[in-house]
Design a protein around this motif. Sequence first.
Motif, PDB file in Angstrom:
ATOM      1  N   GLN A  18      -3.052   5.675  -8.803  1.00 21.59           N
ATOM      2  CA  GLN A  18      -3.362   7.104  -8.838  1.00 21.59           C
ATOM      3  C   GLN A  18      -4.705   7.388  -9.527  1.00 21.59           C
ATOM      4  N   VAL A  19      -5.344   6.350 -10.021  1.00 20.17           N
ATOM      5  CA  VAL A  19      -6.666   6.526 -10.630  1.00 20.17           C
ATOM      6  C   VAL A  19      -7.670   6.901  -9.535  1.00 20.17           C
ATOM      7  N   PRO A  20      -8.482   7.923  -9.745  1.00 20.11           N
ATOM      8  CA  PRO A  20      -9.479   8.295  -8.732  1.00 20.11           C
ATOM      9  C   PRO A  20     -10.375   7.102  -8.364  1.00 20.11           C
ATOM     10  N   GLY A  21     -10.508   6.858  -7.072  1.00 21.90           N
ATOM     11  CA  GLY A  21     -11.368   5.777  -6.597  1.00 21.90           C
ATOM     12  C   GLY A  21     -10.694   4.420  -6.510  1.00 21.90           C
ATOM     13  N   CYS A  22      -9.416   4.341  -6.866  1.00 23.81           N
ATOM     14  CA  CYS A  22      -8.720   3.045  -6.889  1.00 23.81           C
ATOM     15  C   CYS A  22      -7.746   2.865  -5.728  1.00 23.81           C
ATOM     16  N   LYS A  23      -7.874   3.688  -4.701  1.00 22.65           N
ATOM     17  CA  LYS A  23      -6.959   3.608  -3.556  1.00 22.65           C
ATOM     18  C   LYS A  23      -7.020   2.237  -2.892  1.00 22.65           C
ATOM     19  N   LEU A  24      -5.836   1.676  -2.621  1.00 25.78           N
ATOM     20  CA  LEU A  24      -5.733   0.368  -1.970  1.00 25.78           C
ATOM     21  C   LEU A  24      -5.183   0.532  -0.560  1.00 25.78           C
ATOM     22  N   ASN A  25      -5.599  -0.349   0.351  1.00 24.22           N
ATOM     23  CA  ASN A  25      -4.956  -0.357   1.660  1.00 24.22           C
ATOM     24  C   ASN A  25      -3.720  -1.256   1.604  1.00 24.22           C
ATOM     25  N   THR A  26      -2.944  -1.245   2.668  1.00 24.83           N
ATOM     26  CA  THR A  26      -1.678  -1.991   2.653  1.00 24.83           C
ATOM     27  C   THR A  26      -1.894  -3.477   2.412  1.00 24.83           C
ATOM     28  N   GLN A  27      -2.901  -4.071   3.038  1.00 23.05           N
ATOM     29  CA  GLN A  27      -3.136  -5.506   2.875  1.00 23.05           C
ATOM     30  C   GLN A  27      -3.461  -5.856   1.425  1.00 23.05           C
ATOM     31  N   GLN A  28      -4.268  -5.024   0.781  1.00 23.27           N
ATOM     32  CA  GLN A  28      -4.589  -5.263  -0.630  1.00 23.27           C
ATOM     33  C   GLN A  28      -3.335  -5.153  -1.498  1.00 23.27           C
ATOM     34  N   LYS A  29      -2.482  -4.181  -1.173  1.00 22.05           N
ATOM     35  CA  LYS A  29      -1.242  -4.015  -1.936  1.00 22.05           C
ATOM     36  C   LYS A  29      -0.327  -5.225  -1.775  1.00 22.05           C
ATOM     37  N   LEU A  30      -0.285  -5.777  -0.571  1.00 21.56           N
ATOM     38  CA  LEU A  30       0.564  -6.943  -0.333  1.00 21.56           C
ATOM     39  C   LEU A  30       0.089  -8.144  -1.139  1.00 21.56           C
ATOM     40  N   ILE A  31      -1.214  -8.329  -1.217  1.00 21.93           N
ATOM     41  CA  ILE A  31      -1.768  -9.446  -1.986  1.00 21.93           C
ATOM     42  C   ILE A  31      -1.423  -9.289  -3.468  1.00 21.93           C
ATOM     43  N   ILE A  32      -1.584  -8.073  -3.990  1.00 18.86           N
ATOM     44  CA  ILE A  32      -1.274  -7.827  -5.402  1.00 18.86           C
ATOM     45  C   ILE A  32       0.225  -7.960  -5.657  1.00 18.86           C
ATOM     46  N   ALA A  33       1.048  -7.445  -4.737  1.00 16.26           N
ATOM     47  CA  ALA A  33       2.501  -7.545  -4.893  1.00 16.26           C
ATOM     48  C   ALA A  33       2.955  -9.004  -4.952  1.00 16.26           C
ATOM     49  N   GLU A  34       2.394  -9.840  -4.092  1.00  7.02           N
ATOM     50  CA  GLU A  34       2.741 -11.268  -4.118  1.00  7.02           C
ATOM     51  C   GLU A  34       2.352 -11.903  -5.442  1.00  7.02           C
ATOM     52  N   ARG A  35       1.176 -11.522  -5.957  1.00  5.95           N
ATOM     53  CA  ARG A  35       0.755 -12.066  -7.241  1.00  5.95           C
ATOM     54  C   ARG A  35       1.667 -11.582  -8.376  1.00  5.95           C
ATOM     55  N   LEU A  36       2.066 -10.318  -8.350  1.00  9.44           N
ATOM     56  CA  LEU A  36       2.972  -9.799  -9.379  1.00  9.44           C
ATOM     57  C   LEU A  36       4.304 -10.542  -9.348  1.00  9.44           C
ATOM     58  N   ASP A  37       4.764 -10.868  -8.150  1.00  4.93           N
ATOM     59  CA  ASP A  37       6.008 -11.633  -8.005  1.00  4.93           C
ATOM     60  C   ASP A  37       5.838 -13.031  -8.616  1.00  4.93           C
ATOM     61  N   GLN A  38       4.691 -13.655  -8.354  1.00 10.93           N
ATOM     62  CA  GLN A  38       4.401 -14.969  -8.938  1.00 10.93           C
ATOM     63  C   GLN A  38       4.257 -14.876 -10.457  1.00 10.93           C
ATOM     64  N   LEU A  39       3.694 -13.773 -10.919  1.00  8.61           N
ATOM     65  CA  LEU A  39       3.497 -13.565 -12.352  1.00  8.61           C
ATOM     66  C   LEU A  39       4.825 -13.510 -13.098  1.00  8.61           C
ATOM     67  N   GLY A  40       5.861 -13.057 -12.400  1.00 11.09           N
ATOM     68  CA  GLY A  40       7.188 -13.018 -13.014  1.00 11.09           C
ATOM     69  C   GLY A  40       7.656 -11.648 -13.455  1.00 11.09           C
TER      70      GLY A  40
END
Length: 390
Positions: A18-40
Amino acid sequence: MSTEKVQIFDTTLRDGEQVPGCKLNTQQKLIIAERLDQLGVDVIEAGFPISSPGDFTSVAEISRIVKNATVCGLTRSVKKDIDVAAEALKGAKYPRIHTGIGTSDSHIKYKFRSTREQIIERAVEAVKYAKTYVEDVEFYAEDAGRTDNEFLARVCEAVVAAGATVLNIPDTTGYCLPEEYGAKIKYLKENVKGIEKAILSCHCHNDLGLATANSIAGVINGARQIECTINGLGERAGNTSLEEVVMIMRQHPTLNLDTGINSKLLYSTSRLVSESMAMPVQPNKAIVGANAFAHSSGIHQDGVIKNRETYEIIDPADVGVTESAIVLTARSGRAALAYRAKNVGYELTKLQLDKVYQQFLVYADNKKEVHDDDIHLIIQESNIGIKATA
């Protein structure tokens, strides 16, 4: 005493985005979500499904790819919101609906133009409706930080009876002091009938720079989930920083609290989020900032070279940083210069070092930082007659 687990609820993809200018597209969100899952992380708040078709798609896609974490979708206490979130979460292995309503007198009077009793009714109705879709329902009491504790306890008791599994106690405006926020969690722990059926959760904002301190005060007083973001991203001044609360609990074993986070992935995850959102990490940011393990003061450099723990309470490797940085500036001493010179192939005697150091100071007074290439030039210009070893 055995260590108790504090769940990490990551909302980088919802509150952080929700930070101004930080909008992600779906592909970027998927990459981050996978990393968060790996992070634990234990819970990934993937988005606010009803807010836009893009957010709905992102939550649905994240639900399908996340293997370990609970995937959560945010809603208001509105049936249509809950319907849409449930649809987006259909593919999740562990789905959670996060619903709620404002509970402070300010929100009740000005935002909802309602009464306390009507707010409790709406809260209960939303939780019961969400329970028809999923077992795991988190309730947020928006602006809980400024909500009267007695009324907040009544709301919490009502939604726990309705089936809420997690109670989110947000300091929405970042107003609370740590002692005040900790006392609020303690009050709820001691005064909500059926509280043993739910997990208390901290969701703190950083408007006064107290988000991390408030979250730690919360878990000390009985909360067992912290809602946070990578790099502390979030609206206005940001949210609780994931990397900070994780490492605080790990570095203070007397708290008997820890998380399931693989801390060695913290630095690289921070960089991934920063690059994806085009949001630089401030150099002096705790844990993951460029200067978090950098030393330029001569006294500090000498201490770190002799024994890292003199000025570092965290081993950089524990958060995925390769090593401490000895930065050469006009404030650096002989020990730091000798250390860096050795790294580029020069073993200097004390007499040689004294001579090189004088030439170094001339350079350092004219540059913000002296680099490896400069060291070669400084030694050549010092006329001490040595060359770097291969």
